[in-house]
Design an enzyme around this catalytic site. Sequence first.
Site, PDB file in Angstrom:
ATOM      1  N   PHE A   1       6.796   0.526 -10.396  1.00  0.00           N
ATOM      2  CA  PHE A   1       7.087  -0.810 -10.926  1.00  0.00           C
ATOM      3  C   PHE A   1       8.329  -0.839 -11.832  1.00  0.00           C
ATOM      4  O   PHE A   1       9.245  -1.638 -11.628  1.00  0.00           O
ATOM      5  CB  PHE A   1       5.846  -1.323 -11.678  1.00  0.00           C
ATOM      6  CG  PHE A   1       6.025  -2.660 -12.307  1.00  0.00           C
ATOM      7  CD1 PHE A   1       5.875  -3.821 -11.565  1.00  0.00           C
ATOM      8  CD2 PHE A   1       6.333  -2.785 -13.656  1.00  0.00           C
ATOM      9  CE1 PHE A   1       6.033  -5.072 -12.148  1.00  0.00           C
ATOM     10  CE2 PHE A   1       6.489  -4.025 -14.249  1.00  0.00           C
ATOM     11  CZ  PHE A   1       6.339  -5.171 -13.492  1.00  0.00           C
TER      12      PHE A   1
ATOM     13  N   TYR B   1       9.467 -13.484 -13.748  1.00  0.00           N
ATOM     14  CA  TYR B   1       8.368 -12.600 -13.333  1.00  0.00           C
ATOM     15  C   TYR B   1       7.044 -13.147 -13.867  1.00  0.00           C
ATOM     16  O   TYR B   1       6.069 -13.310 -13.119  1.00  0.00           O
ATOM     17  CB  TYR B   1       8.605 -11.169 -13.830  1.00  0.00           C
ATOM     18  CG  TYR B   1       7.413 -10.274 -13.512  1.00  0.00           C
ATOM     19  CD1 TYR B   1       7.095  -9.979 -12.193  1.00  0.00           C
ATOM     20  CD2 TYR B   1       6.588  -9.785 -14.532  1.00  0.00           C
ATOM     21  CE1 TYR B   1       5.985  -9.187 -11.884  1.00  0.00           C
ATOM     22  CE2 TYR B   1       5.483  -8.995 -14.226  1.00  0.00           C
ATOM     23  CZ  TYR B   1       5.186  -8.707 -12.902  1.00  0.00           C
ATOM     24  OH  TYR B   1       4.081  -7.951 -12.598  1.00  0.00           O
TER      25      TYR B   1
ATOM     26  N   SER C   1      -1.028 -10.554 -13.457  1.00  0.00           N
ATOM     27  CA  SER C   1      -0.510  -9.709 -14.537  1.00  0.00           C
ATOM     28  C   SER C   1      -0.784 -10.393 -15.874  1.00  0.00           C
ATOM     29  O   SER C   1      -0.856 -11.629 -15.945  1.00  0.00           O
ATOM     30  CB  SER C   1       1.004  -9.527 -14.380  1.00  0.00           C
ATOM     31  OG  SER C   1       1.566  -8.932 -15.535  1.00  0.00           O
TER      32      SER C   1
ATOM     33  N   ASN D   1      -1.455  -7.487  -3.249  1.00  0.00           N
ATOM     34  CA  ASN D   1      -0.920  -6.642  -4.314  1.00  0.00           C
ATOM     35  C   ASN D   1       0.599  -6.512  -4.277  1.00  0.00           C
ATOM     36  O   ASN D   1       1.230  -6.279  -5.308  1.00  0.00           O
ATOM     37  CB  ASN D   1      -1.581  -5.258  -4.176  1.00  0.00           C
ATOM     38  CG  ASN D   1      -0.849  -4.176  -4.930  1.00  0.00           C
ATOM     39  OD1 ASN D   1      -0.899  -4.113  -6.158  1.00  0.00           O
ATOM     40  ND2 ASN D   1      -0.129  -3.318  -4.201  1.00  0.00           N
TER      41      ASN D   1
ATOM     42  N   GLY E   1       2.834   5.328 -14.001  1.00  0.00           N
ATOM     43  CA  GLY E   1       2.580   6.150 -12.815  1.00  0.00           C
ATOM     44  C   GLY E   1       2.836   5.438 -11.497  1.00  0.00           C
ATOM     45  O   GLY E   1       2.454   5.937 -10.439  1.00  0.00           O
TER      46      GLY E   1
ATOM     47  N   GLY F   1      -2.201  -5.207 -17.669  1.00  0.00           N
ATOM     48  CA  GLY F   1      -1.079  -5.061 -18.596  1.00  0.00           C
ATOM     49  C   GLY F   1      -0.307  -3.804 -18.261  1.00  0.00           C
ATOM     50  O   GLY F   1      -0.258  -3.387 -17.084  1.00  0.00           O
TER      51      GLY F   1
ATOM     52  N   ALA G   1       0.814  -1.227   0.000  1.00  0.00           N
ATOM     53  CA  ALA G   1       0.000   0.000   0.000  1.00  0.00           C
ATOM     54  C   ALA G   1       0.842   1.270   0.000  1.00  0.00           C
ATOM     55  O   ALA G   1       0.298   2.372  -0.069  1.00  0.00           O
ATOM     56  CB  ALA G   1      -0.940  -0.006   1.210  1.00  0.00           C
TER      57      ALA G   1
ATOM     58  N   ALA H   1       2.770   2.460  -2.259  1.00  0.00           N
ATOM     59  CA  ALA H   1       3.030   3.035  -3.590  1.00  0.00           C
ATOM     60  C   ALA H   1       1.995   2.512  -4.578  1.00  0.00           C
ATOM     61  O   ALA H   1       1.184   1.638  -4.244  1.00  0.00           O
ATOM     62  CB  ALA H   1       4.434   2.637  -4.051  1.00  0.00           C
TER      63      ALA H   1
END
Length: 254
Positions: A191, A153, A140, A87, A188, A184, A14, A16
């Site tokens: 990551f 990943y 993802s 997350n 901002g 996808g 949480a 970021a």
Amino acid sequence: MAGSVPRVALVTGASAGFGAAIARRLLSEGYTVIGAARRLDRLQELHAELGERFSPMVMDVTDPASVEQGYTWIRERFSGLDVLVNNAGLALGVAPAHEAKMADWERMIATNVLGLTRLVHCVLPDMVKRNQGHIINIGSTAGNHPYPGGNVYGATKAFVRQLSLNLRADLWGTRVRVTNIEPGLCGGTEFSLVRLGDQAHAKAVYEGTDPLTADDIADAVAWVATRPARVNINTLELMPVSQAFAGMKIHRES
Ligand code: NDP
Ligand code: 8X3
């Protein structure tokens, strides 16, 4: 809703990106939110912004004691956890498999696979006992579609997808819900900075594109969480319009 008990959500990662946006969004939907991550200063900033219905929690999902301690704290304060948003996660590097660092692979597996699984293992018995709850995993598109440099990943996110679906199988006959959200390209957030190690390379990933935003992911989380209790969204894959399947590559020897 006057007189109703607020629903409680735990959002990992949480501090970021998606996690912060999801925390904001779930608060606006009336949830009490516990936001977990390793960086306390970031969580405190969010606490100052969001107020007392947001509880910052220092948690390293790769550390079993840290996860157990965090969940014990939640159990002591709340009658139950209604939503877990799994997350917290990361990608490290885009090197081809034969050039990648084993340490990077281990850290992605420790966080995206073991960390996420640890949270599931922690919360699930209580959810089943209460016969309610919703685990929302952040997978993802990398778990569905291979790409060069995606190696471990992508494999961690394929694990997240299959775990989510297998949980649905085991939870048959209960009212506990499980969803895998599969974004996808999304800009901002931190990551690409984490993955590539510097701002210039991170910025280049999004140049000339119109990527998804963290708020788009928060919208998706809020939408799946607020469907009627009879509805389970199994998987939800999102891409920006500017991203699509680009076809197989063929190597030609000259
Ligand atoms: P960010 O780097 O912006 O955020 C990642 C979050 O995870 C941070 O809050 C970080 O907090 C937390 N985190 C990392 N390691 C740990 C750990 N060991 N314990 C607890 N928290 C940890 O990335 P995004 O918001 O973009 O990504 C969030 C999730 O979405 C990830 O799982 C990622 O794989 C996935 N995703 C991202 C996409 C994208 O394009 N951005 C697309 C598809 C999926 P801290 O460092 O404070 O611990
Ligand atoms: C993040 C999306 O395409 O960078 O999970 O792997 S991608």
